[in-house]
Design an enzyme around this catalytic site. Structure first.
Site, PDB file in Angstrom:
ATOM      1  N   ARG A   1       0.874  -1.183   0.000  1.00  0.00           N
ATOM      2  CA  ARG A   1       0.000   0.000   0.000  1.00  0.00           C
ATOM      3  C   ARG A   1       0.908   1.229   0.000  1.00  0.00           C
ATOM      4  O   ARG A   1       2.107   1.135   0.119  1.00  0.00           O
ATOM      5  CB  ARG A   1      -1.011  -0.012   1.151  1.00  0.00           C
ATOM      6  CG  ARG A   1      -0.650  -0.626   2.448  1.00  0.00           C
ATOM      7  CD  ARG A   1       0.470   0.054   3.198  1.00  0.00           C
ATOM      8  NE  ARG A   1       0.219   1.479   3.338  1.00  0.00           N
ATOM      9  CZ  ARG A   1       1.156   2.360   3.593  1.00  0.00           C
ATOM     10  NH1 ARG A   1       2.430   1.982   3.732  1.00  0.00           N
ATOM     11  NH2 ARG A   1       0.888   3.644   3.706  1.00  0.00           N
ATOM     12  N   GLY A   2       0.255   2.386  -0.140  1.00  0.00           N
ATOM     13  CA  GLY A   2       1.024   3.623  -0.307  1.00  0.00           C
ATOM     14  C   GLY A   2       1.102   3.908  -1.807  1.00  0.00           C
ATOM     15  O   GLY A   2       1.443   3.006  -2.590  1.00  0.00           O
ATOM     16  N   ALA A   3       0.779   5.148  -2.206  1.00  0.00           N
ATOM     17  CA  ALA A   3       0.575   5.444  -3.626  1.00  0.00           C
ATOM     18  C   ALA A   3       1.759   5.051  -4.522  1.00  0.00           C
ATOM     19  O   ALA A   3       1.586   4.288  -5.485  1.00  0.00           O
ATOM     20  CB  ALA A   3       0.217   6.921  -3.789  1.00  0.00           C
TER      21      ALA A   3
ATOM     22  N   ARG B   1      -7.024  -0.488  -6.641  1.00  0.00           N
ATOM     23  CA  ARG B   1      -7.349   0.584  -5.684  1.00  0.00           C
ATOM     24  C   ARG B   1      -7.619   1.862  -6.486  1.00  0.00           C
ATOM     25  O   ARG B   1      -6.847   2.180  -7.392  1.00  0.00           O
ATOM     26  CB  ARG B   1      -6.207   0.781  -4.678  1.00  0.00           C
ATOM     27  CG  ARG B   1      -6.059  -0.455  -3.780  1.00  0.00           C
ATOM     28  CD  ARG B   1      -5.437  -0.209  -2.449  1.00  0.00           C
ATOM     29  NE  ARG B   1      -6.099   0.727  -1.604  1.00  0.00           N
ATOM     30  CZ  ARG B   1      -5.462   1.340  -0.597  1.00  0.00           C
ATOM     31  NH1 ARG B   1      -4.188   1.095  -0.370  1.00  0.00           N
ATOM     32  NH2 ARG B   1      -6.107   2.189   0.179  1.00  0.00           N
TER      33      ARG B   1
ATOM     34  N   GLN C   1      -1.717   2.405   9.973  1.00  0.00           N
ATOM     35  CA  GLN C   1      -0.442   2.546   9.249  1.00  0.00           C
ATOM     36  C   GLN C   1       0.584   3.344  10.061  1.00  0.00           C
ATOM     37  O   GLN C   1       1.788   3.121   9.932  1.00  0.00           O
ATOM     38  CB  GLN C   1      -0.663   3.256   7.900  1.00  0.00           C
ATOM     39  CG  GLN C   1      -1.380   2.423   6.858  1.00  0.00           C
ATOM     40  CD  GLN C   1      -2.873   2.687   6.860  1.00  0.00           C
ATOM     41  OE1 GLN C   1      -3.454   3.026   7.891  1.00  0.00           O
ATOM     42  NE2 GLN C   1      -3.525   2.511   5.728  1.00  0.00           N
TER      43      GLN C   1
ATOM     44  N   ASP D   1      -2.063  10.942  -2.233  1.00  0.00           N
ATOM     45  CA  ASP D   1      -2.375   9.847  -3.161  1.00  0.00           C
ATOM     46  C   ASP D   1      -2.725  10.361  -4.541  1.00  0.00           C
ATOM     47  O   ASP D   1      -2.593   9.661  -5.534  1.00  0.00           O
ATOM     48  CB  ASP D   1      -3.522   8.989  -2.621  1.00  0.00           C
ATOM     49  CG  ASP D   1      -2.994   8.039  -1.573  1.00  0.00           C
ATOM     50  OD1 ASP D   1      -2.734   8.506  -0.446  1.00  0.00           O
ATOM     51  OD2 ASP D   1      -2.785   6.868  -1.908  1.00  0.00           O
TER      52      ASP D   1
ATOM     53  N   ASN E   1      -5.552  12.406   0.391  1.00  0.00           N
ATOM     54  CA  ASN E   1      -4.614  11.615   1.194  1.00  0.00           C
ATOM     55  C   ASN E   1      -5.420  10.854   2.248  1.00  0.00           C
ATOM     56  O   ASN E   1      -6.655  10.986   2.333  1.00  0.00           O
ATOM     57  CB  ASN E   1      -3.551  12.529   1.825  1.00  0.00           C
ATOM     58  CG  ASN E   1      -2.397  11.729   2.414  1.00  0.00           C
ATOM     59  OD1 ASN E   1      -1.826  10.869   1.748  1.00  0.00           O
ATOM     60  ND2 ASN E   1      -2.055  11.972   3.666  1.00  0.00           N
ATOM     61  N   LYS E   2      -4.721  10.078   3.036  1.00  0.00           N
ATOM     62  CA  LYS E   2      -5.358   9.215   4.035  1.00  0.00           C
ATOM     63  C   LYS E   2      -6.415   9.964   4.840  1.00  0.00           C
ATOM     64  O   LYS E   2      -6.198  11.099   5.257  1.00  0.00           O
ATOM     65  CB  LYS E   2      -4.249   8.643   4.948  1.00  0.00           C
ATOM     66  CG  LYS E   2      -4.698   7.734   6.056  1.00  0.00           C
ATOM     67  CD  LYS E   2      -5.579   6.586   5.595  1.00  0.00           C
ATOM     68  CE  LYS E   2      -4.965   5.753   4.506  1.00  0.00           C
ATOM     69  NZ  LYS E   2      -5.968   4.879   3.823  1.00  0.00           N
TER      70      LYS E   2
END
Ligand code: MRU
Length: 355
Positions: free
Chosen positions: A56-58, A99, A202, A243, A253-254
């Site tokens: 995960r993570g862009a 995603r 996270q 993201d 973003n998150k």
């Protein structure tokens, strides 16, 4: 002083790798309790690993998908030498749909597809070289952003970060966490606070693990403690990743980033977002054009398979939010720093990037 002598070469974590003809992923679902790797030889399994958050993570998702195209092309070429390009379309769509919010996934797939015209016979060598280039360029961009972002921080400050934006979320080193690593090495950061980042944690699981491995002290807070922290401690910076950034500077973003930006403005703190230009989506006019991922309600209502919430309660689980550009003091990219980003400044940045 330990902080000043800290060596940036400490960063040795690789979330995604190409190893013996397969994609090797450090399974982020089980960190920090277990360090386990997944070895994936087929694109559908990789798409599933992205969807299920093993990676995960862009930027890391984009890099993994680029390697996924290599896997897909290898298999398709074995099965249909003259028709591999159309045979892999299903796999590419599966990767693209894994995603929805991080634009790096689309960007990396597009870059891989642009290479198809150069392929004469076996696609693997050309595609693998491109995937490795995407990976290497991301690490280089992160180191550059780390230096640029750290230059903005003066004096001694505490910083607050959200989610995980480090080596685990990227090709290596990290975006926002890269800036924090660089700034810590320069001795301008006193304390690092990390939001735990509900519901996947996270911050508590991944950011804390990365910083502990690098012997950089970190304090985890409940997400809901952020405004109180800003009021009580000498936090002068909130530093996060992105993201997807729309062409007017709005960023996704998150979930929770928007609240942090609002609280930062209310407390007169600086808000920095750190993202490579591969996270810019010039086709999105504003944040309203960015698709926001909703994940299963079980992620909120349960913990490790055990029901937490009262039986019958529903959940709404958007995992990203949009922070309007007006709340962003600095956007740090590998092409340069954009203070108070807006449409004109981002157009100029991308123009320079292409010239
Ligand atoms: O749901 P995740 O863990 O993929 O979300 C990751 C983030 O929101 C990060 O902040 C973002 O990808 C930028 S990281 C370089």
């Amino acid at each position: 002083m330990t902080a000043v002598t800290h060596d940036l070469a400490h960063d040795a974590i690789r979330a995604v790798d190409w190893s013996n003809g397969a994609v090797k992923l450090l399974d982020q679902r089980v960190l920090p309790q277990r360090e386990e790797y997944l070895i994936l030889e087929e694109a559908p399994a990789l798409a599933n690993a992205i969807r299920m958050m093993a990676v995960r993570g862009a930027p890391a998702i984009g890099i993994a998908a680029a390697y996924g195209v290599v896997l897909a092309a290898r298999l398709a070429y074995r099965r249909a030498k003259n028709d591999w390009r159309s045979a892999i379309e299903v796999d590419i769509e599966r990767l693209r749909a894994a995603r929805p919010t991080a634009v790096n996934l689309h960007w990396a797939l597009q870059r891989m597809q642009e290479k198809f015209v150069e392929v004469k016979n076996d696609p693997e060598p050309i595609l693998l070289a491109e995937a490795k280039r995407i990976h290497d360029e991301d690490i280089t961009a992160n180191k550059r952003m780390g230096a640029l972002g750290a230059e903005l921080i003066h004096g001694k400050t505490d910083v607050l970060t959200h989610c995980n934006t480090g080596s685990l979320a990227t090709g290596g080193f990290g975006t926002a966490l890269g800036v924090i690593r660089s700034a810590y090495a320069r001795g301008v950061i006193q304390s690092i606070y990390a939001c735990e980042t509900r519901p996947w944690l996270q911050g508590a699981r991944l950011t804390a693990w990365e910083l502990m491995r690098d012997k950089i002290p970190v304090t985890v807070i409940a997400d809901s403690a952020a405004a109180h922290l800003m009021q009580q401690r000498c936090v002068r910076w909130v530093i996060v990743g992105a993201d997807r950034i729309a062409r007017n500077g709005d960023l996704a973003n998150k979930i929770g980033t928007y609240s942090l930006a609002l609280s930062a403005r209310a407390h007169d703190l600086k808000f920095m977002t750190v993202a490579p230009t591969s996270s810019l989506d010039m086709s999105a006019a504003t944040g309203a054009d960015i698709p926001i991922e909703d994940r299963p309600s079980g992620e909120l209502l349960e913990l490790e398979g055990h029901r937490l919430a009262a039986e019958g309660a529903l959940a709404w689980n958007p995992v990203f939010d949009v922070t309007p550009a007006r709340l962003i003091d600095f956007l740090v990219t590998e092409k340069g720093v954009v203070p108070a980003p807006d449409a004109a400044k981002l157009a100029a940045l991308m123009q320079d990037a292409h010239s």
